[in-house]
Each structure stands twice: as structure tokens, then as C-alpha cells.
Scaffold this active site. Sequence first.
Site: not given
Length: 415
Positions: A133, A201
Amino acid sequence: MKSFVQYDNQSDFSIYNIPFGVAVFNKEYIACATRIGDMVVDLASLYDYSFFDDIEGLNDNVFEAYTLNDFIELGKPTTTKVRKRLQELLAEGSALSLDEKTIDECFYDLDKVEMLMPIHVQNYTDFYSSIEHATNVGKMFRDPANALLPNWKHLPVGYHGRASSIVVSGVDFHRPKGQMKPADAEKPIFGPSKQMDFELEMAFIVNKNTELGESISTKEAEDAIFGMVIFNDWSARDIQSWEYVPLGPFLGKNFCSSISPWIVTLEALEPFRTTSPQQEPEVLDYLKFDGNKNFDINLEVYLQPENGVENLISKSNYNFMYWNMCQQLAHHTINGCNIEVGDMYASGTISGAEKSSFGSMLELTWRGQNPLQLSDDTERKFVEDNDTIIMRGYGEKNGIRVGFGEVATKVLPAK
Ligand code: CA
């Protein structure tokens, strides 16, 4: 191990799980709860039936509560015993078998129950611990050749987020408005965000208060971690990209984050323990750790348009995390920052190396350049009004399945 409660072998809530949450039963009564299959169990009533009498530290009020904070503050010796006792009570043919009256009073069908925020979140921190990411974002916004900033492999980068706007699955929010500066505009404009995004997440929740000046080592960290939830860190990319310099995320992030309602304990995740990616260069001593500190948890993101079907748009895994929870907590406290019961620490967006494993629309569509095609022949660059984003997660190994259920949130039109 088998339970007397029947459930599908794909259920996230097997007898190996025993998660903790807070439920409204029959729209009238709130208590701490666990779940097995599609049954939700009222822990306050089980307590009243004396099933936890021999477990030290518990008292009348711990389960008859609107949050799990008091329960998790009792610490692992107690919370682990309660989880084990529940497992015994739910097991088929257990010596502690429950009679029909108890089952009738303490067990509720899922449709008679509404889940609440399981904890009062005192403080919220968001890390940035997936290398894929961080690399993707670096390539898009900065220098493709030097996507990672020089500090990234030396410390788990993070920032302090907003605790007040963390909500449980099912709580919808209005598209945020704010200040943005489109690339072709001379001046900033104001209006609803046009680049609404999710971030896939996970977050962990801590069970203790520490004193100012105290630190938690990587070795001590797991004792302070009660469990985990799936975490959707909603992000307005256009607001974020204009405001973030030089102090970092603010209004592009703090309008809403959503969590799954059941906290899955670290004990339940034990079968899925695994290695982390190799850390190179070597980290400083206070970030070193022993053993397997990562977890193999499959993660999925679905986008469901209004009145439409779920489209699977990402498949990722928590084991892609470069920095683990123990390192995050050790780093967070190495300067003497105290922690509080109910603090929430999110991982940062969890992306893998493959495009199909990217954990945000920003990455999946590469900032809108490659829109996603949905099954209803529409396309998405970012999340549209009335789209629902659903995230699910589970571990599965040797016939044992432990999952988180889901966090599902709809983006309502701007107010
Ligand atoms: Ca985030």
C-alpha cells in the site's frame, strides 16, 4: 470440538471463536454477548445463572454494560478463563450442559439482536504498515522510482486519528463535504467529496492503562492486546490530497471509520499465527521480536450498489503486513506515550502484491484511471452515493474456521 448449537461449516462463529460484543436483545435490553453460529448469547444472564462464579475478578456489572471496556480491563487471566468457560458451556456433551430454561433465556436468534459499538474507544491511532500500500501510494503521489520514504522500513509510520467518529457496522454516514483543489483548478473549491474511498484494515484493541513514561516491549505487547476487528478507514481522497501537507491526514479521514461488531480474541486467532515478511534492513533493537507475530487472515471487500448484488472487488490477507502489532505497540509507547483500555490501533490499508489484492479504490482503479466494472454494467472510479462497502475476514486451517463476520456501511448522499 463440536457445539450443541448447529451451524454451517462456513460459519465464522464456530466453537473455536467465542468473540465478544455488545448487543441489544429484543430491542429492550443491552448486555455483553458472544456468538455461536447464528445464536447470540447474553453473558449477563449467564453470569446470573452462576456459570462464572469461580472466575476471580468478575462482578455483577461487568456484563450488564454498554461496552466491553470493564471486561477487557480485567486482563488476560480473567478474559481467557471466561472464553474457555463459554467454550465448555457451548460444547456438545459437556459436563456443564445447560438446561432448556437457561438456553431459552440466554440464547437469541440473530434476528432478535442488534449489535452496538463493542467498546468505548479512548484513542485511535492509524498505522501505515503494508509495504504494498505504501509503495502504491508513493508511486501515485510522489516518485515512482523512490516510492517509499526513507523512514518507512525503519519504523511503523502512523498518526493519531479521531476516536469520536468510529462507528459499528450498519451505521451509515453522509458523504463528507470539504475543501478540495482539482488539478486543473486555480483556486480550491468547496463541495461534496468526489473521491470517496474505503481502506481495508484490521485494528487491535488494548486491555490496559499504562503510566505516562512507561513503554511496552514487543515481548509484552500481546498481553496488552485483547483482540481484533475489521476496520474500514473511510477516506475522501480529494479532501485528503489538498489538506495533508505538511501535517498529515485530517478532514479527509476523520468523518467516519467503521468496525465489525465482534472482537475476536488473540487466543482465537492462535491457529492462524504465521511469519511476517522479511524485514530488511534490520530494525533497531526495540523493534526486534521473537516468534510468529503475524496472522493468516483472509480479507475480502465487496461493493454493493443500491438494490444490486455484491461485487467482490478485493481479496487481501492480514499476513501481508510488514510491521506487526507488537512492533506497532512497542513503537507507539517507546517515547513514554501512555495507553488506555479501549484504545484502537488500526493497521493501515492492507494491500498485497497483486492488483486483485489492493485494499482501496485509489489503488484498485489507480486513482480513477482504470475504473472497476461491476456486474450491473456500471463502473466505479470511487464509491458512489448509496453504495454499500462490505468487508469480511476469516482464518481457516485444519478444519478450524474463525472469522470476524462483516463490517457493512452505506455511503449516503451529502447532507
Ligand atoms: Ca488508514
